[in-house]
Design a protein around this motif. Sequence first.
Motif, PDB file in Angstrom:
ATOM      1  N   ALA A   1       4.109 -37.863  51.206  1.00  0.00           N
ATOM      2  CA  ALA A   1       4.725 -37.805  52.536  1.00  0.00           C
ATOM      3  C   ALA A   1       5.998 -36.974  52.498  1.00  0.00           C
ATOM      4  CB  ALA A   1       5.022 -39.225  53.025  1.00  0.00           C
ATOM      5  N   VAL A   2       6.815 -37.167  51.463  1.00  0.00           N
ATOM      6  CA  VAL A   2       8.054 -36.403  51.328  1.00  0.00           C
ATOM      7  C   VAL A   2       7.756 -34.918  51.109  1.00  0.00           C
ATOM      8  CG1 VAL A   2      10.044 -36.021  49.807  1.00  0.00           C
ATOM      9  CG2 VAL A   2       9.482 -38.331  50.599  1.00  0.00           C
TER      10      VAL A   2
ATOM     11  N   GLY B   1       1.252 -46.474  55.010  1.00  0.00           N
ATOM     12  CA  GLY B   1       0.188 -46.290  54.040  1.00  0.00           C
ATOM     13  C   GLY B   1      -0.711 -45.107  54.307  1.00  0.00           C
ATOM     14  N   VAL B   2      -0.280 -44.202  55.182  1.00  0.00           N
ATOM     15  CA  VAL B   2      -1.083 -43.007  55.446  1.00  0.00           C
ATOM     16  C   VAL B   2      -1.096 -42.101  54.222  1.00  0.00           C
ATOM     17  CG1 VAL B   2      -1.361 -40.989  56.952  1.00  0.00           C
ATOM     18  CG2 VAL B   2      -0.531 -43.154  57.902  1.00  0.00           C
TER      19      VAL B   2
ATOM     20  N   GLU C   1      -3.167 -37.904  62.898  1.00  0.00           N
ATOM     21  CA  GLU C   1      -4.606 -37.776  62.669  1.00  0.00           C
ATOM     22  C   GLU C   1      -4.882 -36.624  61.707  1.00  0.00           C
ATOM     23  OE1 GLU C   1      -8.782 -36.758  65.063  1.00  0.00           O
ATOM     24  OE2 GLU C   1      -6.934 -37.132  66.194  1.00  0.00           O
ATOM     25  N   LEU C   2      -4.200 -35.512  61.905  1.00  0.00           N
ATOM     26  CA  LEU C   2      -4.375 -34.364  61.010  1.00  0.00           C
ATOM     27  C   LEU C   2      -3.883 -34.692  59.603  1.00  0.00           C
ATOM     28  CD1 LEU C   2      -3.284 -31.356  63.262  1.00  0.00           C
ATOM     29  CD2 LEU C   2      -5.592 -32.225  62.827  1.00  0.00           C
ATOM     30  N   VAL C   3      -2.774 -35.417  59.509  1.00  0.00           N
ATOM     31  CA  VAL C   3      -2.258 -35.812  58.196  1.00  0.00           C
ATOM     32  C   VAL C   3      -3.265 -36.700  57.483  1.00  0.00           C
ATOM     33  CG1 VAL C   3      -0.473 -37.138  56.993  1.00  0.00           C
ATOM     34  CG2 VAL C   3       0.173 -35.578  58.837  1.00  0.00           C
ATOM     35  N   ALA C   4      -3.820 -37.675  58.191  1.00  0.00           N
ATOM     36  CA  ALA C   4      -4.780 -38.595  57.593  1.00  0.00           C
ATOM     37  C   ALA C   4      -6.039 -37.871  57.123  1.00  0.00           C
ATOM     38  CB  ALA C   4      -5.146 -39.689  58.590  1.00  0.00           C
ATOM     39  N   LEU C   5      -6.363 -36.757  57.775  1.00  0.00           N
ATOM     40  CA  LEU C   5      -7.522 -35.954  57.382  1.00  0.00           C
ATOM     41  C   LEU C   5      -7.179 -34.942  56.295  1.00  0.00           C
ATOM     42  CD1 LEU C   5      -9.016 -35.258  60.937  1.00  0.00           C
ATOM     43  CD2 LEU C   5     -10.021 -36.710  59.151  1.00  0.00           C
TER      44      LEU C   5
END
Length: 407
Positions: free
Chosen positions: A338-339, A331-332, A301-305
Amino acid sequence: MSRHVFAHARAVLPDRTVDDALLVVEDGIVVEAGPAVPGRVPAEAQDLRGALVMPGVVDTHSDALEKEQRPRPTVEFAPEFAVASFEGRVRAAGVTTMYHAVSYQTNVFKDRTITRSTALAAAVRERADSGQALVDHRLLHRLDARDAEALKVLQDVLAALPDRGVAPLVSYEDHTPGQGQYRDLDSFRAMIRQSENLDEEGAERYVRERIAARAPGLAQRARTLEQLGAWARSGRVRLLAHDVESAEQVEEVRGAGAAVAEFPTTVEAARAARAAGMPVVAGAPNVLRGGSHSGNVAAEELVALDLVDNLSSDYMPTTLLAAALGLAGRGVLPLHRAVSLITSGAARTAGLDDRGALAPGLRADLIVLTLHGGQHTLRMSLLAEETRDAAQAPLSFARLLAGAVSR
């Protein structure tokens, strides 16, 4: 001068992923990373046959070494053996820079003592200086904020550390139930019931006793933060605030000199940390499991935000690559972003500016992996030091990748 050339890789660069890339390394430094131009690939290039190449993983927080030394409560190995044994696991997980979290605290629940931790820290430093290490071993000093003895031990440890050109990492933490990581007492009781095989009444009694035992240390917590803040402001340490839970707490630790927010337990705390210019660290196991094991905010959730700068393994290094690749697969985030959570973002968290990306001028710490059926297989891991000697040329990929990669 040593020179190694890798061609026809799917390379994760800082700003994009290149499907047919060329990577040139000289004396352990990346000198070229970009598309492979047809007709201009050097004859000596090793064909990676479409395998994924990316920077070596930087893990800013792992306490898994503790379990390597004491896999069971009645089994304990020598610290030196534990470090060497764990090194192989770390290398196989794609980690090339490892911050071992050693805990200056006495915690029966987590099987920690100051004496054992200082011995582990000494073994890590010895392995790092041996010239034989397979990863870059570093330390994250975890300090129990309510333990005056731990603060004194840490002061002595820091005084004896050699200057490595970057401030040592110190994580300020308080695991008293009812706040921080264990702010959700219902989740903490449930965890205690399962881990200690207690009934509801026994778990409630355990929680009350734990809170009461920690209460006398509250005044020490303020003194500890004051001392750590003085060290942080002088540049003696890089201070990480562990398990911040509110905007007010972020303001307090930031004012005291904390540079990084580790494992914020709420969206509010993560937003406040980002607004204060503090890198935010979240847990890769949290991402992989789909949520927090202690009832706090989900890392994804934090990553998506867009509130996470890096993922750390916390207690399981193999989760880092899986979490990053999973975020990209769902697909986030795009693959290169992401890396970055386990490479360049982690390097910035640690204050390291010489690694974490396939970019000219940076260390050639790199890993090569293949993907199949949603799972990854690490095919090769290289430290910069291993490419500086021409005699230590990487293994041929004809054997490593035979039958494993489809273009």
